[in-house]
Write an enzyme that holds these catalytic residues in place. Sequence first.
Site: not given
Length: 452
Positions: A80, A157, A181
């Site tokens: 990420k 996310s 997330s």
Amino acid sequence: MSDPISLSARDLARAIASGRTDARDATEAFIAEIEAGDPDAHVFYVRTFARARAEAAAAHDRATRGLPRSPLDGVPLSWKDLFDSAGDECRAGSAMLAGRTPTRDALALRRLGAGGTVCLGKTAMTELAFSGLGINPVLGTPANPHDRATARVPGGSSSGAGASLARGMCAAAMGTDTGGSVRIPAAWNGVVGFKPSHGTTPLDGVVPLCPSLDTIGPLTRSVADAAAIWSLLTGHADPLASHLRLSDSRLLVPDAIVFDECDPGIAETVQAALAAIARAGAEITHADLPALARMNALTWERGLSLPAVEAWSIWQEKITARGELMYPPVRKRFEGGAAPTAAEAWALVRERKIIRGEFIEAMAGFDAVALPAIPIDPPPIDALADGGPAYDRANRLALRNTTLGNQLDLCAITLPCGTSRAGLPVGLMLMAPKGHDARLLQLARAVEAVLS
């Protein structure tokens, strides 16, 4: 040679160690998938292919000498875009952080790298990790791959983490989880997503959102892969060296809150999964669990939340100076943390602790709580892009069940358990008290065997 794209991370590592697959060829296969399937760079914001090739060559050399570093040596991962990697821009999905280029890898990246994993690049995310939907019109939103006719949200996310794994662009993906997330994109992309206990995985070199809740977690194709990554991150022995029988397990299913506003097809799929688990020998008990309703009210109905308060305290200077660069619905969530007084914030922390104590007491004697990971299918991106009431409702429902695990300080995992009436993936979530990560992974593997 085995096809690396179709293998789990642990199976790929075994193939590399045995010589059935070359780590260099495996990495090139994933690079080819990225180049062909992500021409607009909406999945991978940063590509580290030169690094990946060097790491794969080193893994190949170790394999030829019979000296693998770990059960994941040579396995290509995505990361990420809030994990620092030396010499690469790390924006945490935000134009406000353009040009931010760390000189050192995040500790998590160093630990997995020491185990021989290969870093393919940095994946898409909601700006500064503050949304459960994964929409990022500033740097790009990867569409959910499970609906070719309609562009649906990927889940956030860690949107690019879920998309990169579901699209076959990596063998496993690394994300973070402050309110869901990891588990939201995992559930909506039909993969496994594990949120370890808070404080057990290293946050050094990770762009923060809410340090009181932030955790690192993997998205994987199997529970075994998640367990292997957790072991490398934490230094714990492989939890799956021990087996847990479902006939020795007790699950608690909440009757309230978590099924509210649930799409009928999702409720049916989750209930069918629970029935299969019960037939396999698990004892399942249904209960009201009023602590969940109280925590849900504390999170969504008071006009302030712990993540917003901490996030605003961290990012207020940049948002005040450059907030026009942000997607307005995400900026609005940050600004929601500006109003509370110190006394109100402390009262929030205190009440959270009280509710958590009540919940843990209600869980006594059970291995885990079982519930739908997300009560709705991933909505179409276009229906939410303007950031109005539809966006707010979808974001709340996406986060509602998963964020209970963060607010109650639990470890949690979501497993694919079937599809909804729309043919989209459904996740079954298991949550256990903090520190019970190893047993939760053992339980999840036993459940996975039934659901698969």
